[in-house]
Design a protein around this motif. Sequence first.
Motif, short mmCIF file in Angstrom:
data_model
loop_
_atom_site.label_atom_id
_atom_site.label_comp_id
_atom_site.label_asym_id
_atom_site.label_seq_id
_atom_site.Cartn_x
_atom_site.Cartn_y
_atom_site.Cartn_z
N THR A 10 -46.60 -18.23 14.07
CA THR A 10 -45.20 -18.61 14.22
C THR A 10 -44.94 -19.46 15.44
OG1 THR A 10 -44.74 -16.54 15.34
CG2 THR A 10 -44.34 -16.62 12.97
N ILE A 60 -46.91 -8.32 12.39
CA ILE A 60 -46.71 -8.49 10.95
C ILE A 60 -46.47 -9.96 10.66
CG2 ILE A 60 -45.24 -7.91 9.00
CD1 ILE A 60 -44.65 -5.27 10.43
N PHE A 61 -47.24 -10.47 9.71
CA PHE A 61 -47.10 -11.86 9.30
C PHE A 61 -46.44 -11.90 7.93
CE2 PHE A 61 -50.73 -11.71 12.15
CZ PHE A 61 -50.39 -12.69 13.06
N THR A 62 -45.65 -12.93 7.69
CA THR A 62 -44.97 -13.04 6.41
C THR A 62 -45.45 -14.24 5.59
OG1 THR A 62 -43.17 -14.28 7.42
CG2 THR A 62 -42.89 -11.89 7.24
N GLN A 63 -46.12 -15.17 6.23
CA GLN A 63 -46.61 -16.34 5.52
C GLN A 63 -48.12 -16.45 5.72
OE1 GLN A 63 -44.41 -19.60 7.09
NE2 GLN A 63 -42.69 -19.26 5.72
N TYR A 64 -48.78 -16.86 4.65
CA TYR A 64 -50.23 -16.97 4.68
C TYR A 64 -50.68 -18.25 3.99
CZ TYR A 64 -50.01 -12.01 5.75
OH TYR A 64 -49.73 -10.82 6.34
N PRO A 119 -53.06 -15.80 8.20
CA PRO A 119 -51.66 -15.79 8.62
C PRO A 119 -51.23 -17.13 9.23
CG PRO A 119 -52.80 -13.84 9.42
CD PRO A 119 -53.85 -14.77 8.88
N ALA A 159 -55.46 -9.41 8.45
CA ALA A 159 -54.92 -9.75 7.13
C ALA A 159 -55.92 -9.48 6.00
CB ALA A 159 -54.50 -11.22 7.10
N ARG A 218 -56.97 -14.34 3.28
CA ARG A 218 -55.59 -14.63 3.69
C ARG A 218 -55.62 -15.01 5.16
NH1 ARG A 218 -51.46 -10.18 1.50
NH2 ARG A 218 -50.45 -11.11 3.27
#
Length: 75
Positions: A59, A2-6, A56, A37, A54
Amino acid sequence: MIFTQYTTYTTKEGDRWDMVANATYSDPYGYAPIVQANPQYRLLRDLPGAIALRVPVLTEPSDSVDPDLVPPWRR
């Protein structure tokens, strides 16, 4: 994963997933997170132009990742 920033990548006519990964991550084999994504386009081999994909933000930086896509606190 799961990614939170794109970030966003706007396709050019005829782009393929490996081309997008190479342009964004400097790694043509790193396309899996981008496909994840953007599931609505996953079955397309050649992408139409002007699609805002999108991308990702990874990290963990590596040598094959564009440093502009890595958050500053991870550089």
